[in-house]
Design a protein around this motif. Structure first.
Motif, short mmCIF file in Angstrom:
data_model
loop_
_atom_site.label_atom_id
_atom_site.label_comp_id
_atom_site.label_asym_id
_atom_site.label_seq_id
_atom_site.Cartn_x
_atom_site.Cartn_y
_atom_site.Cartn_z
N LEU A 55 21.63 39.36 97.97
CA LEU A 55 21.85 38.00 97.47
C LEU A 55 21.33 36.95 98.44
N GLU A 107 18.77 37.39 100.57
CA GLU A 107 17.31 37.44 100.50
C GLU A 107 16.80 36.84 99.19
N ILE A 108 17.46 37.17 98.09
CA ILE A 108 17.00 36.68 96.78
C ILE A 108 17.17 35.16 96.68
N GLN A 109 18.16 34.61 97.40
CA GLN A 109 18.34 33.16 97.39
C GLN A 109 17.14 32.48 98.06
N CYS A 110 16.66 33.07 99.14
CA CYS A 110 15.48 32.52 99.82
C CYS A 110 14.26 32.60 98.90
N ILE A 111 14.07 33.75 98.26
CA ILE A 111 12.94 33.93 97.33
C ILE A 111 13.08 32.99 96.15
N SER A 112 14.31 32.77 95.69
CA SER A 112 14.55 31.86 94.58
C SER A 112 14.12 30.44 94.91
N HIS A 113 14.39 30.00 96.12
CA HIS A 113 13.97 28.65 96.52
C HIS A 113 12.44 28.55 96.56
N TYR A 171 10.30 30.41 94.84
CA TYR A 171 9.85 30.49 93.45
C TYR A 171 10.04 29.15 92.74
N SER A 172 11.19 28.54 92.93
CA SER A 172 11.49 27.24 92.32
C SER A 172 10.52 26.17 92.81
#
Length: 151
Positions: free
Chosen positions: A111, A113-119, A121-122
C-alpha cells in the motif's frame, strides 16, 4: 505509579485470555455447528407412510442409533480430542504468526509503494491526458446533429 497500574492491567488481561472460564453447558455459544453436524435419528432414518416396520424394531433402532452415536463420539473425543486440539492450536498459531509477521507487513508495504505509484500516475494523467481531452471536448462541442423525419 501510572506505569505500574498499566503493567498490572496488562498482566490481568493476559491472565484472563489464558484462564478464561469455559461454559460446560453451552459448548457451542456461537452456533458454528448448528446445521452442520447436528444429526438426530429423524434426520437420517425415516419411514414414509405405508412402509412402517414393527414398533419394537423402530424403538430399538432409535435407541441403538442414539446410544451408539453418543458413546462413539465420547470414545473418539477421549482418544483424539487432546491430540487434535494440539494440532489445531499449532495450525492456528502458525496461521496467526504468518498473518502477523508476513501477510500484514507485505500488504502495508504494498500500500505504501502503490500510493507513491498512484501519485505519479495521477500526475501523468493530469499533465498529458487532461489537456488532450479538454482540446477534444472543445473540438466536439461545436458538432450539431439534426434529425429530420421525412414523409
Amino acid at each position: 505509579m501510572m506505569a505500574e497500574e498499566h503493567k498490572d492491567l496488562e498482566a490481568q488481561i493476559v491472565k484472563d485470555i489464558h484462564c478464561k472460564e469455559i461454559d460446560l453447558v453451552n459448548r457451542d455459544p456461537k452456533n458454528i455447528n448448528e446445521d452442520i453436524v447436528k444429526v438426530d435419528f429423524e434426520d437420517v432414518i425415516a419411514e414414509p407412510v405405508g412402509t412402517y416396520s414393527f414398533d419394537g424394531v423402530w424403538k430399538v433402532s432409535y435407541t441403538t442409533f442414539t446410544v451408539s452415536k453418543y458413546w462413539c463420539y465420547r470414545l473418539l473425543s477421549t482418544l483424539l480430542g487432546v491430540p487434535l486440539a494440539l494440532l489445531w492450536g499449532f495450525l492456528f498459531a502458525c496461521i496467526s504468526f504468518c498473518h502477523i509477521w508476513a501477510v500484514v507487513p507485505c500488504i502495508k508495504s504494498y500500500l505504501i509503494e502503490i500510493q507513491c505509484i498512484s501519485h505519479i500516475y495521477s500526475l501523468c494523467i493530469r499533465t498529458f491526458c487532461n489537456p488532450l481531452f479538454a482540446a477534444l471536448g472543445q473540438i466536439c462541442s461545436n458538432i450539431k446533429v439534426m434529425l429530420r423525419k421525412e414523409v
